[in-house]
Design a protein around this motif. Structure first.
Motif: not given
Length: 336
Positions: A230, A233, A275, A277-278, A280, A308, A312
């Protein structure tokens, strides 16, 4: 004089379902209506790998939410391999569940029927019902987080295989002799294309004192162990060059694995959630390029879309709640 008109019958509130998504790092619970909308959501950190502690957290979340909402059904999406009836978690690489009778334990605690399914199956169902997969007859869902969850929806049903364990795409061996996986094998796909893999690559770069890792170390207060998927990302989305390079590398591994799945399953759509996939298009653009580069029969076949996920991080709990609402067993024998 009496009126012939009868008083209107008051409308009962629409039934609500409670969905719980159990992952390697968090337990999320949400109250969901029939349209897939989350009315209230709570999250707790997964309490280590202790099965009883996880079940206790689930009980706390359910009791708290049902104190504020009329809950008609409860669905659980759990990370792990389920038996076909959905009663036992046969094995979970990221939690201490081995032949765990999760449904029985939770029904005894909650005094109500509980539907238990794989967390990726739940997320896929949610995306097929309410998100990116609406209108598709064959869809593969991939959730990128601690590992890679996977599920296949065909003609309005989640395909679970002969023994309940279909969709464990993250444990296809993509690099023989590669990184050791929690499942016990080496070289599993999720060791190269997950949030954990992204964090590991960032930490390795920092520990080698590479000047390329300066931005990663700054974000982690100079401590490589604080570099997670995270963190990488978030830096990538801010434009940090090394973080973007690391995300692109994960995307290349992701595209390679998707090309393998396309050869075997030929879906119309791959939906990417979880997570990671945030990131993009920083993730999906290299994923699509690697997919097209490795696709069997490229240039002579139709190509699947790679999109995507739309729901969420709540997709797992939405899907678990909707499956419970539409497939739940009667409540009467659990009422006390």
């Amino acid at each position: 004089m009496c009126s012939s008109r009868s008083d209107p019958v008051p409308e009962l509130p629409a039934p609500l379902s409670l969905g719980i998504d159990i992952g390697g790092s968090k337990v999320a619970a949400g109250v969901v209506n029939a349209e897939g909308e989350v009315l209230e959501e709570l999250r707790r950190a997964t309490p280590g790998r202790d099965a009883r502690a996880v079940e206790a957290v689930i009980g706390e979340l359910v009791h708290e939410l049902e104190g504020r909402h009329r809950i008609d059904s409860v669905g659980i999406g759990a990370a792990g391999w389920m038996d076909l009836p959905g009663s036992t978690v046969v094995f979970s690489p990221h939690l201490a569940w081995r032949d765990e009778p999760l449904r029985q334990n939770l029904e005894a605690t909650l005094h109500r029927p509980v539907l238990v399914t794989n967390d990726a199956d739940a997320a896929a169902w949610a995306e097929w019902r309410f998100g990116a997969g609406r209108g598709r007859d064959r869809m593969v869902m991939l959730t990128l987080g601690t590992g890679i969850g996977g599920a296949l929806v065909i003609d309005g049903r989640v395909e679970r295989g002969s023994f309940g364990m279909a969709g464990e795409f993250g444990h296809q061996i993509i690099m023989p002799g590669g990184h050791r996986c929690e499942c016990g094998n080496r070289g599993c796909w999720e060791q190269y294309a997950s949030g954990n893999a992204l964090g590991r690559e960032g930490r390795e770069l920092a520990r080698k004192h590479s000047p390329m890792a300066a931005g990663l170390l700054a974000a982690a207060n100079g401590r490589p162990k604080n570099i997670t998927g995270s963190v990488v990302t978030a830096l990538a989305l801010e434009g940090e060059a090394t973080a973007q390079e690391l995300v692109a590398e994960v995307g290349e591994w992701l595209g390679l694995g998707i090309a393998n799945l396309a050869a075997a399953l030929d879906p119309a759509l791959f939906v990417i959630g979880g997570g990671l996939s945030a990131a993009g298009e920083l993730l999906l653009d290299p994923t699509r390029r690697a997919y097209l580069r490795n696709l069997t029969g490229r240039g002579y076949r139709q190509e699947a879309l790679i999109m995507k996920a739309q729901l969420g991080p709540s997709a797992g709990l939405v899907g678990a709640a909707d499956l419970a609402r539409t497939q739940q067993r009667p409540l009467e024998r659990y009422r006390r």
